[in-house]
Design a protein around this motif. Structure first.
Motif, PDB file in Angstrom:
ATOM      1  N   ASN A 256     -83.730  -6.621   8.161  1.00 21.78           N
ATOM      2  CA  ASN A 256     -82.451  -6.535   8.411  1.00 21.78           C
ATOM      3  C   ASN A 256     -81.771  -4.882   8.491  1.00 21.78           C
ATOM      4  O   ASN A 256     -80.679  -4.515   8.330  1.00 21.78           O
ATOM      5  CB  ASN A 256     -81.708  -6.971   7.252  1.00 21.78           C
ATOM      6  CG  ASN A 256     -81.987  -8.538   7.315  1.00 21.78           C
ATOM      7  OD1 ASN A 256     -81.646  -8.932   8.583  1.00 21.78           O
ATOM      8  ND2 ASN A 256     -82.223  -9.309   6.406  1.00 21.78           N
ATOM      9  N   ARG A 257     -83.013  -3.976   8.308  1.00 18.23           N
ATOM     10  CA  ARG A 257     -82.519  -2.577   8.299  1.00 18.23           C
ATOM     11  C   ARG A 257     -82.886  -1.888   9.760  1.00 18.23           C
ATOM     12  O   ARG A 257     -83.006  -0.786   9.788  1.00 18.23           O
ATOM     13  CB  ARG A 257     -83.258  -1.936   7.115  1.00 18.23           C
ATOM     14  CG  ARG A 257     -83.050  -2.480   5.957  1.00 18.23           C
ATOM     15  CD  ARG A 257     -83.310  -1.678   4.780  1.00 18.23           C
ATOM     16  NE  ARG A 257     -84.796  -1.132   4.821  1.00 18.23           N
ATOM     17  CZ  ARG A 257     -85.129  -0.066   4.126  1.00 18.23           C
ATOM     18  NH1 ARG A 257     -84.144   0.833   3.703  1.00 18.23           N
ATOM     19  NH2 ARG A 257     -86.400   0.120   4.416  1.00 18.23           N
ATOM     20  N   PHE A 259     -81.335  -1.428  13.422  1.00 17.37           N
ATOM     21  CA  PHE A 259     -80.054  -1.473  13.991  1.00 17.37           C
ATOM     22  C   PHE A 259     -78.933  -2.301  13.200  1.00 17.37           C
ATOM     23  O   PHE A 259     -78.365  -3.400  13.833  1.00 17.37           O
ATOM     24  CB  PHE A 259     -80.237  -2.054  15.421  1.00 17.37           C
ATOM     25  CG  PHE A 259     -81.201  -1.219  16.246  1.00 17.37           C
ATOM     26  CD1 PHE A 259     -81.401   0.167  16.112  1.00 17.37           C
ATOM     27  CD2 PHE A 259     -82.086  -1.960  16.989  1.00 17.37           C
ATOM     28  CE1 PHE A 259     -82.448   0.905  16.609  1.00 17.37           C
ATOM     29  CE2 PHE A 259     -83.045  -1.150  17.658  1.00 17.37           C
ATOM     30  CZ  PHE A 259     -83.140   0.403  17.515  1.00 17.37           C
ATOM     31  N   PRO A 260     -78.690  -2.154  12.082  1.00 17.68           N
ATOM     32  CA  PRO A 260     -77.701  -2.892  11.202  1.00 17.68           C
ATOM     33  C   PRO A 260     -76.050  -2.640  12.277  1.00 17.68           C
ATOM     34  O   PRO A 260     -75.289  -3.325  11.724  1.00 17.68           O
ATOM     35  CB  PRO A 260     -77.539  -2.273  10.059  1.00 17.68           C
ATOM     36  CG  PRO A 260     -78.286  -1.289   9.867  1.00 17.68           C
ATOM     37  CD  PRO A 260     -79.205  -0.928  10.992  1.00 17.68           C
ATOM     38  N   PHE A 303     -87.898   0.197  14.977  1.00 15.48           N
ATOM     39  CA  PHE A 303     -86.988   0.814  15.926  1.00 15.48           C
ATOM     40  C   PHE A 303     -87.635   0.786  17.285  1.00 15.48           C
ATOM     41  O   PHE A 303     -86.766   0.442  18.186  1.00 15.48           O
ATOM     42  CB  PHE A 303     -86.603   2.048  15.562  1.00 15.48           C
ATOM     43  CG  PHE A 303     -85.825   2.002  14.198  1.00 15.48           C
ATOM     44  CD1 PHE A 303     -84.627   1.567  13.838  1.00 15.48           C
ATOM     45  CD2 PHE A 303     -86.088   2.946  13.105  1.00 15.48           C
ATOM     46  CE1 PHE A 303     -84.092   1.422  12.710  1.00 15.48           C
ATOM     47  CE2 PHE A 303     -85.817   3.015  11.992  1.00 15.48           C
ATOM     48  CZ  PHE A 303     -84.423   2.210  11.804  1.00 15.48           C
TER      49      PHE A 303
ATOM     50  N   HIS B  40     -76.696  -3.132   4.983  1.00 10.42           N
ATOM     51  CA  HIS B  40     -77.735  -2.908   5.261  1.00 10.42           C
ATOM     52  C   HIS B  40     -77.768  -1.142   5.935  1.00 10.42           C
ATOM     53  O   HIS B  40     -76.885  -1.134   6.510  1.00 10.42           O
ATOM     54  CB  HIS B  40     -78.331  -3.572   6.636  1.00 10.42           C
ATOM     55  CG  HIS B  40     -78.551  -5.014   5.985  1.00 10.42           C
ATOM     56  ND1 HIS B  40     -79.603  -5.263   5.159  1.00 10.42           N
ATOM     57  CD2 HIS B  40     -77.902  -6.089   6.286  1.00 10.42           C
ATOM     58  CE1 HIS B  40     -79.342  -6.533   4.757  1.00 10.42           C
ATOM     59  NE2 HIS B  40     -78.604  -6.998   5.695  1.00 10.42           N
ATOM     60  N   TYR B  41     -78.609  -0.409   5.517  1.00 13.93           N
ATOM     61  CA  TYR B  41     -78.870   1.048   5.901  1.00 13.93           C
ATOM     62  C   TYR B  41     -80.053   0.856   6.992  1.00 13.93           C
ATOM     63  O   TYR B  41     -81.037   0.295   6.803  1.00 13.93           O
ATOM     64  CB  TYR B  41     -78.783   2.021   5.109  1.00 13.93           C
ATOM     65  CG  TYR B  41     -77.564   2.078   4.318  1.00 13.93           C
ATOM     66  CD1 TYR B  41     -76.527   2.880   4.637  1.00 13.93           C
ATOM     67  CD2 TYR B  41     -77.514   1.369   3.126  1.00 13.93           C
ATOM     68  CE1 TYR B  41     -75.423   3.047   3.940  1.00 13.93           C
ATOM     69  CE2 TYR B  41     -76.018   1.383   2.270  1.00 13.93           C
ATOM     70  CZ  TYR B  41     -75.237   2.246   2.651  1.00 13.93           C
ATOM     71  OH  TYR B  41     -73.928   2.625   2.216  1.00 13.93           O
ATOM     72  N   GLN B  42     -80.009   1.734   7.927  1.00 14.95           N
ATOM     73  CA  GLN B  42     -81.162   1.978   8.592  1.00 14.95           C
ATOM     74  C   GLN B  42     -82.544   2.521   7.904  1.00 14.95           C
ATOM     75  O   GLN B  42     -82.114   3.219   6.832  1.00 14.95           O
ATOM     76  CB  GLN B  42     -81.108   2.820  10.098  1.00 14.95           C
ATOM     77  CG  GLN B  42     -79.896   2.292  11.035  1.00 14.95           C
ATOM     78  CD  GLN B  42     -80.281   2.415  12.370  1.00 14.95           C
ATOM     79  OE1 GLN B  42     -79.986   1.660  13.109  1.00 14.95           O
ATOM     80  NE2 GLN B  42     -81.164   3.597  12.674  1.00 14.95           N
TER      81      GLN B  42
END
Lengths: 635, 222
Positions: A256-257, A259-260, A303, B40-42
């Motif tokens: 979930n982290r 490309f939020p 990513f 959410h943070y990257q």
């Protein structure tokens, strides 16, 4: 055709999903799509799968079936929209038709609200037509770029994309390759022309296929048929048995982290089921961690896989990830991250070689302290010491490599780098880094001169005491770090990098080729290993030594630009290493021994450069002559 | 621009954020810097650097915040950033026992690099808004902070904006004292959030966003 077969099918096997597949797929069918425009680009990719034969039996199709159902309802309407979405000119006209979205005045109006609230607008617009999303579903606006800036840039860049695609079409037609369904899967053989085309950007809709082609994904897959399937069943088994696997947990936390800010990866409040994209991402990453336990899962791979998934199906994404982590970025994601350190060493060597002015920023106080006796006041400036004690800036640039610029450059720029990466191999990553650093020089000079004004006005005689130098050193490092960290995030226009640097043949960094990078990597890896071995041998790992060593290197010997055969010094060092009682002297010695082997870049003939510039001058003179002749004729 | 060194009052302090992946390091920094929150943070890759100016008494200080990647393998890259940090903030997630257990390793790294004396160690238990999922009690946190010699312990919720400003005030407040001859005694022992809060508000800390901070006094919306 092989590729045709490999496209993941959707229909077959969808119903027969086994435990794992079922659980994963859930009941997403027919779920409302937030934006009719944004996903169309992606849906098209999925749609293209529908036509092909199945390869993966159970798991994946289970997902895809839900997706296809989604598409089935959307594609009819979307078929035309996809073009609209891809090219801004048409977006503009459609907007005008709609009348409901943004009028041009609004786009241009100076709305401070737009730029002042980078956060917290997650769901403000996504339920509507999503004009705040780009063609891949990313939010146009972020901390560094406002939507206004984006739209202004996109107006021109989308035109550019249309022009480039037209050229690509002509090229493919001329070469006799089909462009069926706007999804060509064969591309002309490598040539300077093709390279130029790639550098100017592969059409976005073709990227998945083109990357796959240039990176030789098909070859890899052909050799490993069924492997991805097997990995997925292994994964299901692990999950079923509730085995605790470290990587799984870590992957889970990054899903979930990833490309939020992209609609395909985010879950809206009303959604109970996670987006299919997240499920795909999970499968790819877990499969990879099982496939290559040496790497397992490393942050940043989320990513890589995430961006790939926007352009190709899961299985291809998986193999591309395998290719990236082995061929283009060997060792970079390994548990010890040594590969990334090696690449940073290579990058530093390249900066020193190709961007000597920039190198001054990285080791800024060389001149001031290089020959005097303030050893602790400056960072290590030994000939090669920066290879094992990497300058701080490298922790910023490390992430450039690890994620291949995802999250570093804006997405369109990242994609342009990826186009070239898969065509030209890893040397392009270094080129891109160097190009970014070169472009950021102006910013650094700006920041630097401001600071110099502040500080140097007082202590004019240059009579720094050590502490001051140390302070300035720190500050400089911070400044550089901040500039280097921020600068690429604003590089909205990919053509800046290409037109200002990459396409300028006479800029030295463009001499860098794959051969050089390979050689350089080998050299740095060997140097780092030697250093490590020596240190283990001598048992000097404590910090006091290292700091003592920092300065002593500065004074050690003259610059030696010729490449010694490392052998002699190596033997000496081996023999001598045991004799040292004083750790510091030993470290000195190690460093001397190591740094006597200096990497020699291929320089070519020094005259070639000259000739080139003359050639260029002659060409310009001729042009001028011709044009003046033309004018004369006209007159 | 003559005479005294103009940059003198703008003392810079390096603060490094450590802790397991996903505990909320980036979120903590973002809350502090911009007072915003996202679900959410990257994921942070490598290291991110941000700086912020704070006002303390009549002094202005500049905080340099180093946000790090949490995954274990990145630990090998980070030491050089710990090396000259004035403050190390080790964050854990109160809903994840494992992240709490992990702080020992980070603290050890810090001590190895800096020595216990030269760094202000802070332990922060984040996500205090998720009370239902709590796996680490406040008492456990406090005990560990004491055990590991952390000068500041706090539970925060970056989501609710709870205690974040206080944390930084507390840190900022301890800085100059810390510099002028180690009056460390004053810093120790006030592990309770309440005490910390009162102190912070009572002191001369003039943060730009003080008003909204007071609102947080009643703050924890959980």
């Amino acid at each position: 055709m092989g590729i045709e077969q490999l496209r993941l099918s959707v229909k077959l096997g969808g119903a027969s999903g086994d435990g794992g597949g079922e659980r994963i797929s859930g009941q997403r069918v027919g779920q409302p799509r937030k934006s009719p425009s944004a996903p169309s680009f992606h849906d098209k990719m999925y749609a293209s799968r529908n036509t092909s034969e199945p390869v993966l039996p159970n798991h994946v199709p289970a997902l895809n079936s839900s997706n296809s159902a989604d598409n089935a309802s959307l594609n009819d309407a979307d078929a035309s929209l996809s073009v609209i979405n891809l090219y801004g000119d048409e977006v503009e006209s459609r907007r005008a038709d709609d009348g409901a979205l943004q009028s041009p005045e609004e786009v241009l109006s100076d709305d401070p609200g737009l730029s002042s609230t980078p956060f917290g607008q997650r769901s403000s617009n996504s339920a509507t037509d999503g004009p705040d999303l780009d063609r891949y579903g990313f939010k146009k606006q972020n901390n560094f770029i406002t939507e206004k800036e984006y739209n202004r840039w996109w107006r021109d860049y989308s035109q550019y994309c249309v022009r480039r695609k037209h050229k690509w079409k002509l090229l493919l037609e001329k070469s006799g390759f089909p462009i069926d369904n706007d999804s060509p899967y064969r591309f002309p053989p490598r040539s300077e022309k093709l390279k130029r085309y790639v550098r100017k950007g592969i059409p976005a809709e073709w990227r998945g296929n083109a990357w796959w082609h240039f990176a030789r994904g098909q070859e890899k897959l052909n050799k490993n048929k069924g492997v991805y399937d097997t990995l997925l069943s292994k994964m299901d088994e692990l999950i079923r048995k509730k085995k605790v696997v470290a990587d799984l947990d870590i992957i889970e936390r990054d899903l979930n982290r990833t490309f939020p800010d992209n609609m395909h990866f985010q879950r809206e409040a009303f959604q109970t089921e996670e987006p299919p994209m997240i499920k795909s991402l999970r499968r790819v990453l877990v499969a990879f961690s099982l496939y290559n336990p040496k790497i397992g899962y490393c942050q940043s791979m989320n990513f890589l896989a995430g961006l790939l998934l926007l352009f190709m199906d899961e299985e291809r994404t998986f193999w591309m990830l395998v290719i990236i982590t082995s061929k283009y970025l060997p060792g970079v994601h390994n548990v010890n991250l040594e590969g990334v350190n090696v690449d940073q060493g290579v990058l530093m060597l390249c900066v020193k070689e190709y961007l000597p002015e920039f190198w001054r920023f990285i080791v800024p106080f060389q001149n001031q302290t290089g020959s005097d006796s303030s050893p602790n006041s400056s960072p290590s400036l030994g000939k090669n010491e920066f290879l094992y004690k990497l300058p701080p800036i490298t922790l910023c640039t490390a992430s450039w490599f690890m994620s291949c610029f995802v999250g570093v450059l804006p997405v369109e720029s990242t994609l342009r780098v990826w186009d070239c990466l898969f065509y030209e191999e890893s040397n392009f990553l270094f080129k891109a880094c160097l190009a970014i650093l070169k472009l950021s020089e102006q910013e650094l000079i700006k920041a630097r001169s401001l600071k110099l004004l502040r500080h140097h006005s007082i202590s004019d005689g240059g009579d720094y005491n050590k502490r001051e130098i140390q302070l300035n050193q720190d500050e400089t490092e911070m400044e550089i770090f901040q500039v280097i960290q921020t600068f690429p995030k604003r590089m909205l226009n990919p053509n800046d990098m290409f037109d200002k640097v990459i396409f300028k043949k006479r800029i030295p960094l463009n001499r860098l080729d794959q051969d050089e990078v390979d050689r350089c990597r080998k050299y740095v890896a060997a140097q780092r290993l030697k250093y490590k071995n020596y240190h283990e041998l001598i048992g000097t790992s404590n910090r006091t030594n290292e700091s003592g060593l920092n300065g002593s290197i500065i004074n050690s010997g003259d610059r030696d630009d010729t490449k010694h055969s490392g052998l002699g010094s190596e033997e000496n060092a081996d023999a001598a290493a045991f004799d040292f009682n004083d750790d510091r002297t030993a470290s000195d010695f190690v460093n001397n021994a190591l740094s006597s082997e200096v990497y020699g870049f291929k320089r070519g003939l020094s005259g070639v450069h000259w000739n080139n510039s003359i050639k260029e001058k002659v060409r310009q003179m001729r042009k001028r002559k011709v044009s003046s002749n033309d004018q004369l004729m006209k007159n | 621009m003559s005479g005294t060194r103009p940059g003198k009052s703008l003392t810079k302090y390096k603060i490094v954020f450590l802790g397991e992946q996903g505990v909320g390091k980036t979120s903590l920094i973002t809350r502090f810097m911009y007072d915003t929150f996202d679900d959410h943070y990257q994921a942070t890759i490598g290291i991110d650097f941000l700086s912020k100016t704070m006002y303390l008494d009549d002094k202005t200080i500049r905080l340099q915040l180093w946000d790090t990647a949490g995954q274990e393998r990145f630990r090998s890259l980070i030491p050089s950033y710990i090396r000259d940090s004035r403050v190390a903030i080790v964050v854990y997630d109160i809903t994840k026992k494992k992240s709490f257990e992990f702080i020992d390793k980070w603290i050890e790294d810090v001590k190895n690099e800096r020595g216990e004396e030269n760094v202000i160690l802070c332990i922060v238990g984040n996500k205090s808004d998720l009370a239902d999922e709590r796996q680490v009690s406040t008492e456990e946190g406090e005990a560990k902070a004491k055990l590991l010699g952390a000068k500041i312990f706090m539970e925060t919720s970056t989501k609710a904006g709870h205690n974040v400003k206080n944390l930084f005030k507390k840190i900022a407040k301890s800085l100059p004292e810390f510099q002028e001859g180690q009056h460390a005694g004053a810093l120790e022992g006030d592990n309770s959030n309440e005490v910390g809060k009162k102190e912070a508000n009572g002191s001369g800390v003039i943060d730009i966003t003080t008003t909204e901070d007071q609102a947080q006094g009643g703050g924890c919306q959980c």
